[in-house]
Design a protein around this motif. Structure first.
Motif, PDB file in Angstrom:
ATOM      1  N   LEU B 351      29.355  21.902   9.159  1.00  0.00           N
ATOM      2  CA  LEU B 351      29.828  20.857  10.060  1.00  0.00           C
ATOM      3  C   LEU B 351      29.581  21.284  11.501  1.00  0.00           C
ATOM      4  O   LEU B 351      29.598  22.482  11.810  1.00  0.00           O
ATOM      5  CB  LEU B 351      31.331  20.626   9.872  1.00  0.00           C
ATOM      6  CG  LEU B 351      31.775  19.859   8.644  1.00  0.00           C
ATOM      7  CD1 LEU B 351      33.294  19.729   8.637  1.00  0.00           C
ATOM      8  CD2 LEU B 351      31.148  18.464   8.617  1.00  0.00           C
ATOM      9  N   PHE B 375      26.149  18.606   9.791  1.00  0.00           N
ATOM     10  CA  PHE B 375      26.774  17.295   9.662  1.00  0.00           C
ATOM     11  C   PHE B 375      27.825  17.087  10.742  1.00  0.00           C
ATOM     12  O   PHE B 375      28.450  18.031  11.192  1.00  0.00           O
ATOM     13  CB  PHE B 375      27.454  17.167   8.288  1.00  0.00           C
ATOM     14  CG  PHE B 375      26.499  17.174   7.140  1.00  0.00           C
ATOM     15  CD1 PHE B 375      26.262  18.333   6.416  1.00  0.00           C
ATOM     16  CD2 PHE B 375      25.829  16.019   6.764  1.00  0.00           C
ATOM     17  CE1 PHE B 375      25.388  18.331   5.352  1.00  0.00           C
ATOM     18  CE2 PHE B 375      24.955  16.013   5.698  1.00  0.00           C
ATOM     19  CZ  PHE B 375      24.730  17.182   4.990  1.00  0.00           C
ATOM     20  N   PRO B 376      28.062  15.812  11.103  1.00  0.00           N
ATOM     21  CA  PRO B 376      29.068  15.564  12.134  1.00  0.00           C
ATOM     22  C   PRO B 376      30.468  15.537  11.538  1.00  0.00           C
ATOM     23  O   PRO B 376      30.703  14.885  10.528  1.00  0.00           O
ATOM     24  CB  PRO B 376      28.690  14.171  12.643  1.00  0.00           C
ATOM     25  CG  PRO B 376      28.046  13.499  11.474  1.00  0.00           C
ATOM     26  CD  PRO B 376      27.396  14.572  10.651  1.00  0.00           C
ATOM     27  N   PHE B 377      31.365  16.226  12.190  1.00  0.00           N
ATOM     28  CA  PHE B 377      32.755  16.155  11.755  1.00  0.00           C
ATOM     29  C   PHE B 377      33.315  14.781  12.085  1.00  0.00           C
ATOM     30  O   PHE B 377      34.002  14.163  11.299  1.00  0.00           O
ATOM     31  CB  PHE B 377      33.560  17.259  12.442  1.00  0.00           C
ATOM     32  CG  PHE B 377      35.007  17.261  12.061  1.00  0.00           C
ATOM     33  CD1 PHE B 377      35.991  17.059  13.008  1.00  0.00           C
ATOM     34  CD2 PHE B 377      35.389  17.475  10.748  1.00  0.00           C
ATOM     35  CE1 PHE B 377      37.326  17.063  12.659  1.00  0.00           C
ATOM     36  CE2 PHE B 377      36.721  17.478  10.385  1.00  0.00           C
ATOM     37  CZ  PHE B 377      37.699  17.279  11.339  1.00  0.00           C
ATOM     38  N   GLU B 378      32.988  14.324  13.285  1.00  0.00           N
ATOM     39  CA  GLU B 378      33.386  12.966  13.657  1.00  0.00           C
ATOM     40  C   GLU B 378      32.130  12.179  13.945  1.00  0.00           C
ATOM     41  O   GLU B 378      31.464  12.407  14.945  1.00  0.00           O
ATOM     42  CB  GLU B 378      34.219  12.991  14.931  1.00  0.00           C
ATOM     43  CG  GLU B 378      35.650  13.386  14.703  1.00  0.00           C
ATOM     44  CD  GLU B 378      36.451  13.160  15.966  1.00  0.00           C
ATOM     45  OE1 GLU B 378      36.660  14.140  16.696  1.00  0.00           O
ATOM     46  OE2 GLU B 378      36.823  12.002  16.219  1.00  0.00           O
ATOM     47  N   ALA B 379      31.845  11.225  13.079  1.00  0.00           N
ATOM     48  CA  ALA B 379      30.601  10.480  13.243  1.00  0.00           C
ATOM     49  C   ALA B 379      30.787   9.331  14.206  1.00  0.00           C
ATOM     50  O   ALA B 379      30.894   8.184  13.815  1.00  0.00           O
ATOM     51  CB  ALA B 379      30.138   9.976  11.887  1.00  0.00           C
ATOM     52  N   ARG B 380      30.857   9.646  15.448  1.00  0.00           N
ATOM     53  CA  ARG B 380      31.009   8.605  16.459  1.00  0.00           C
ATOM     54  C   ARG B 380      29.924   8.741  17.502  1.00  0.00           C
ATOM     55  O   ARG B 380      29.181   9.705  17.518  1.00  0.00           O
ATOM     56  CB  ARG B 380      32.358   8.760  17.162  1.00  0.00           C
ATOM     57  CG  ARG B 380      33.522   8.353  16.299  1.00  0.00           C
ATOM     58  CD  ARG B 380      34.804   8.787  16.938  1.00  0.00           C
ATOM     59  NE  ARG B 380      34.988   8.146  18.231  1.00  0.00           N
ATOM     60  CZ  ARG B 380      36.001   8.414  19.046  1.00  0.00           C
ATOM     61  NH1 ARG B 380      36.884   9.313  18.700  1.00  0.00           N
ATOM     62  NH2 ARG B 380      36.117   7.802  20.201  1.00  0.00           N
ATOM     63  N   GLU B 381      29.850   7.764  18.383  1.00  0.00           N
ATOM     64  CA  GLU B 381      28.768   7.762  19.362  1.00  0.00           C
ATOM     65  C   GLU B 381      29.208   8.136  20.746  1.00  0.00           C
ATOM     66  O   GLU B 381      28.401   8.402  21.610  1.00  0.00           O
ATOM     67  CB  GLU B 381      28.148   6.360  19.441  1.00  0.00           C
ATOM     68  CG  GLU B 381      27.562   5.901  18.139  1.00  0.00           C
ATOM     69  CD  GLU B 381      26.964   4.534  18.281  1.00  0.00           C
ATOM     70  OE1 GLU B 381      27.462   3.601  17.644  1.00  0.00           O
ATOM     71  OE2 GLU B 381      26.006   4.402  19.047  1.00  0.00           O
ATOM     72  N   ASP B 382      30.511   8.096  20.973  1.00  0.00           N
ATOM     73  CA  ASP B 382      30.930   8.096  22.373  1.00  0.00           C
ATOM     74  C   ASP B 382      31.585   9.404  22.803  1.00  0.00           C
ATOM     75  O   ASP B 382      32.138   9.490  23.872  1.00  0.00           O
ATOM     76  CB  ASP B 382      31.909   6.961  22.606  1.00  0.00           C
ATOM     77  CG  ASP B 382      33.084   7.069  21.632  1.00  0.00           C
ATOM     78  OD1 ASP B 382      34.114   6.456  21.888  1.00  0.00           O
ATOM     79  OD2 ASP B 382      32.957   7.776  20.603  1.00  0.00           O
ATOM     80  N   PHE B 408      22.624  16.434  13.082  1.00  0.00           N
ATOM     81  CA  PHE B 408      23.340  15.348  13.759  1.00  0.00           C
ATOM     82  C   PHE B 408      23.849  15.878  15.091  1.00  0.00           C
ATOM     83  O   PHE B 408      24.440  16.958  15.142  1.00  0.00           O
ATOM     84  CB  PHE B 408      24.550  14.894  12.931  1.00  0.00           C
ATOM     85  CG  PHE B 408      24.209  14.006  11.782  1.00  0.00           C
ATOM     86  CD1 PHE B 408      23.850  14.545  10.558  1.00  0.00           C
ATOM     87  CD2 PHE B 408      24.261  12.617  11.907  1.00  0.00           C
ATOM     88  CE1 PHE B 408      23.548  13.722   9.482  1.00  0.00           C
ATOM     89  CE2 PHE B 408      23.966  11.789  10.830  1.00  0.00           C
ATOM     90  CZ  PHE B 408      23.608  12.344   9.620  1.00  0.00           C
ATOM     91  N   CYS B 433      19.214  13.249  13.933  1.00  0.00           N
ATOM     92  CA  CYS B 433      19.981  12.028  14.155  1.00  0.00           C
ATOM     93  C   CYS B 433      20.798  12.161  15.421  1.00  0.00           C
ATOM     94  O   CYS B 433      21.877  12.779  15.431  1.00  0.00           O
ATOM     95  CB  CYS B 433      20.886  11.718  12.963  1.00  0.00           C
ATOM     96  SG  CYS B 433      21.770  10.169  13.183  1.00  0.00           S
ATOM     97  N   ILE B 434      20.281  11.588  16.509  1.00  0.00           N
ATOM     98  CA  ILE B 434      21.036  11.525  17.753  1.00  0.00           C
ATOM     99  C   ILE B 434      21.942  10.318  17.605  1.00  0.00           C
ATOM    100  O   ILE B 434      21.476   9.178  17.540  1.00  0.00           O
ATOM    101  CB  ILE B 434      20.093  11.355  18.963  1.00  0.00           C
ATOM    102  CG1 ILE B 434      19.087  12.507  18.994  1.00  0.00           C
ATOM    103  CG2 ILE B 434      20.897  11.282  20.253  1.00  0.00           C
ATOM    104  CD1 ILE B 434      17.949  12.312  19.962  1.00  0.00           C
ATOM    105  N   MET B 435      23.242  10.588  17.507  1.00  0.00           N
ATOM    106  CA  MET B 435      24.144   9.520  17.056  1.00  0.00           C
ATOM    107  C   MET B 435      24.296   8.382  18.051  1.00  0.00           C
ATOM    108  O   MET B 435      24.561   7.245  17.647  1.00  0.00           O
ATOM    109  CB  MET B 435      25.499  10.121  16.675  1.00  0.00           C
ATOM    110  CG  MET B 435      25.383  10.940  15.406  1.00  0.00           C
ATOM    111  SD  MET B 435      26.964  11.484  14.755  1.00  0.00           S
ATOM    112  CE  MET B 435      27.219  12.943  15.732  1.00  0.00           C
TER     113      MET B 435
END
Lengths: 174, 601
Positions: B351, B375-382, B408, B433-435
């Motif tokens: 992660l 992997f992203p722990f928090e899959a957010r963009e902001d 990610f 993957c640039i979220m």
């Protein structure tokens, strides 16, 4: 993209009461944000204008990573919790349950609508006209202590952290 | 064609009876073609590569026939490309079947459930024609308990069941497999959804002992009966791979490890003690348990981890070739003492909670690393994001043998991607993957074109690519120009115009799988690929600029292509906009199990 996380799609359900797509938990209707529009392919232009720093525009299907499973909502993590809270829903008489994302719903009314569609039934609710209670169902839930309670007694926000799973039983069997 | 030869004998004029001359079929020599077939059959048994076999089957009829008789592994990349009947008629001696169903984007809520990919017709056909079937490997298929029951009943020598990203079945189906398949060696459930039928499936394995070598059930969300599991492990002397679900506590894990010190692959359950171990009490000796398992080369699990317990795995670190921390919310501080011992590590999933600092530690030690997934722990963009170009740069400098990366992040620079393209020439898979959608290089403000361009240019072995960030048509021009062996391409929120897709369709002759979402490619671009679609497994385009008319044109031009238009929600009227296009070559024409929301043009 795998790492062992449970996929968020619900299991297929062998039954004649095949629900419509809109009720499916894995394809949630988030009325609060733009994900519906984006899925309809209508907003290529708006996606250019999207301000990515606004949380309300969080997409349900982006980024392409399955959420890290966490212990429900009682973990004392950051205020933005996992955007999904899947609970199992069983209907009396049907062996295989379904899964439902509670966080994809605004409140009890929304939840009842989804369940009605998913299980092709009418769930009794205080505001409803009870014309034919014999063919209606009642929604109950199991809380953290293992007790089964009627859904709707506590405010929605208090219901979410305590619900473990849902059960739909016939109104006349209670 | 002469089927038989006759030999004419003339007896000599010596003594004794017998005709003076006769034609007899005394010695039926095999004809040259038959000899060839026998030789071929013996030789072709050794041919294992699918590609080689496919090529051999095209030589002539007799090679086709013999190849079909000698093939034992059947691989079907798209379950709708061929019917079960056709496949089972051609290949009659199959021992192992691999079937893939739904397209990958279905994993991310981009496709309504119950689209299809049902195992039922396949298992019915195979039950009739492959009594000696031993292995079934499924990916993204819908499998019911009835299917599992039929499978368990029909194949007495059944040995291996692997279900990856499948759904539709429950613990009752598993129970049937456990109890009926007496030769079962492998039961691997990976990222599958298993419904809880309140059946204690583990207890259905025979008490007298099993041949189990691998049992993977970390994705099964239902609690299991631990005593039954403990008995099962004790009764399975060949068990090498065991991956537990999160309902197995550390204390229970300890007991299992003591029973099975010869494990090579271990997936821990929750890496935290159950509530009945009081604070400060002397718990089980985890370090010794791990030390006793001298054969462990692969560790995973660590769900609900309490990082204080992580040092328990130290005894096995030096031997680890694969470590999966993708459920473990650990920081760089927790990671460093562990990873510094993992000199042999080749596969590492983690992660982004380890931050760039954690990745730097990986780069410093793991010189043998071949595959990295962050992997992203928090899959957010902001949000700011804990990993960035710093981590990627470090990995590229430290792990020169890298072959596969999935990364990610929230922010990235072209410079770091270019550096990786030069430092890691063995890259086969590059997925970045640039979220944040349409995010440019955060230092220069430029699009990410140059970075991805460098990847396709410098990584000569690259076959799989996923792009992200702000990308113009230029990026696609690079891919079309240099990505000559790219087979799989994933595109999201990228490109300016039809030219982008055209570059790819015209430039990448090996392209097999193309998945695109939310990009401004329209009918003209779609039409530019007509020459290539029969060579592809599938094309997915969602939320692009396609119209029904454009898709119709494709369907009419290419009769062996199944062109599915998938509608979303209640928008089931045929308006001009196409939400999702999913098209694939098929010998069978439109499938007969189409749900309401799919129309086939």
């Amino acid at each position: 993209m795998g790492r062992g996380a449970a996929s968020s799609s619900s299991s297929s359900f062998e039954s004649s009461s095949y629900p419509s797509v809109s009720g499916e938990s894995s394809f949630p209707q988030r009325k609060r944000d733009l994900s519906t529009d984006l899925r309809l392919g209508l907003s290529i232009s708006t996606s250019q204008q999207d301000n990515p720093s606004t949380p309300s525009e969080q997409l349900m299907d982006w980024p392409p990573s399955k959420p890290v499973p966490r212990k429900a909502l009682d973990s004392e993590e950051n205020e933005y919790c996992s955007s999904t809270l899947f609970v199992k829903v069983y209907m009396e008489g049907i062996q295989i349950g379904r899964k439902l994302n509670l966080l994809a719903h605004d409140g009890y009314h929304d939840l009842i609508q989804t369940l009605d569609q998913m299980f092709n039934t009418n769930i009794l609710w205080p505001e409803m006209d009870v014309e034919n209670s014999a063919h209606c169902h009642v929604l109950t839930y199991e809380d953290k202590e293992g007790d089964w309670l009627i859904v709707g007694d506590v405010p929605w926000e208090m219901f979410l952290p305590s619900v473990r799973r849902l059960k739909i039983t016939r109104a006349d069997s209670l | 064609m002469i089927l038989a030869q006759t030999r004419t004998y003339t007896t000599g004029s010596g003594p004794g009876p017998g005709p003076s001359s006769s034609s007899v079929l005394e010695y039926l020599a095999p004809c040259p073609d038959q000899v060839l077939e026998n030789v071929l059959e013996n030789v072709l048994w050794f041919l294992t590569s699918r590609k080689d076999r496919n090529a051999a089957s095209l030589v002539c009829r007799s090679w086709y026939r013999v190849e079909a008789l000698t093939r034992s592994d059947l691989f079907i990349g798209n379950c709708y490309a061929v019917s079960p009947k056709r496949a089972t008629s051609r290949f009659t001696r199959i021992r192992s079947v691999t079937l893939k169903g739904r397209p990958r984007f279905a994993d991310f809520n981009l496709m309504p459930p119950n689209w299809g990919a049902h195992l039922a017709p396949w298992v019915s056909a195979m039950a009739l024609t492959y009594p000696w079937l031993e292995k079934v490997h499924l990916k993204r298929m819908s499998v019911t308990d009835d299917d599992l029951a039929l499978l368990a009943e029909s194949f007495s020598g059944f040995k291996e069941l692997v279900l990856v990203c499948c759904d539709g079945f429950g613990t009752s189906g598993l129970a049937i497999v456990a109890s009926r398949c007496r030769q079962l060696k492998v039961l691997d459930l990976i990222e599958s959804e298993v419904s809880d039928d309140d059946v204690d499936w583990i207890s259905y394995f025979p008490d007298t002992g099993t041949c189990l070598e691998s049992l993977i059930f970390d994705c099964v969300e239902c609690p299991i009966d631990f005593d039954a599991l403990e008995r099962l492990v004790a009764n399975s002397p060949s068990l090498k791979k065991l991956r537990l679900n999160r309902h197995v506590s550390m204390g229970q894990l300890h007991r299992l490890m003591v029973q099975a010190p010869r494990l090579t692959h271990l997936g821990t359950g929750s890496f935290s003690p159950s509530e009945d171990v009081a604070q400060g009490e002397q718990g089980p000796d985890y370090v010794s348990a791990f030390a006793a398992c001298k054969s462990i080369v692969c560790l995973s699990g660590f769900r609900e981890i309490i990082p204080d317990y992580l040092p328990a795995i130290n005894p096995v670190c030096a031997n680890l070739t694969s470590l999966n921390f993708s459920y473990a919310n650990v920081s760089a501080e927790h990671l460093k003492p562990i990873i510094s011992n993992c000199h042999k590590l080749q596969i590492f999933w983690v992660l982004d909670s380890i931050c760039d600092e954690g990745l730097q530690a990986v780069a410093a030690t793991c010189k043998e690393l071949r595959e990295l997934r962050v992997f992203p722990f928090e899959a957010r963009e902001d949000i700011e994001g804990p990993v960035s170009e710093v981590g990627l740069q470090a990995v590229s400098e430290g792990c020169r043998k890298l072959e596969s990366i999935l990364y990610f992040c929230q922010r990235m620079t072209n410079a770091a991607v270019v550096a990786m393209s030069k430092n890691c020439p063995d890259l086969v898979v590059f997925r970045l993957c640039i979220m944040g959608r349409h995010r440019p290089d955060h230092v220069t403000g430029e699009p990410m074109d140059e970075g991805f361009g460098a990847i396709v240019m410098n990584c000569k072995k690259l076959t799989r690519l996923a792009v992200s960030g702000l990308l113009t048509d230029r990026a696609f021009a690079y891919i079309g120009k240099y990505g000559k062996i790219v087979r799989t391409l994933s595109v999201a929120f990228a490109g300016d115009s039809d030219m982008g897709l055209k570059y790819v369709l015209e430039g990448c002759p090996r392209l097999q799988k193309l998945e695109i979402r939310d990009s401004p490619f329209g009918d003209a671009a779609l039409l530019s690929g007509l020459h290539h679609y029969y060579n592809m497994r599938f094309l997915w385009m969602s939320a692009c600029n396609l119209s029904n008319q454009g898709c119709q044109q494709i369907a009419q031009a290419l009769p062996r292509l199944v062109v599915e238009v998938i509608k979303h929600e209640d928008n089931l009227d045929m308006d001009e906009n196409v939400d999702t296009l999913y098209m694939y070559r098929s010998l069978e024409g439109p499938r007969d199990d189409v749900p309401r929301f799919v129309s086939i043009l």
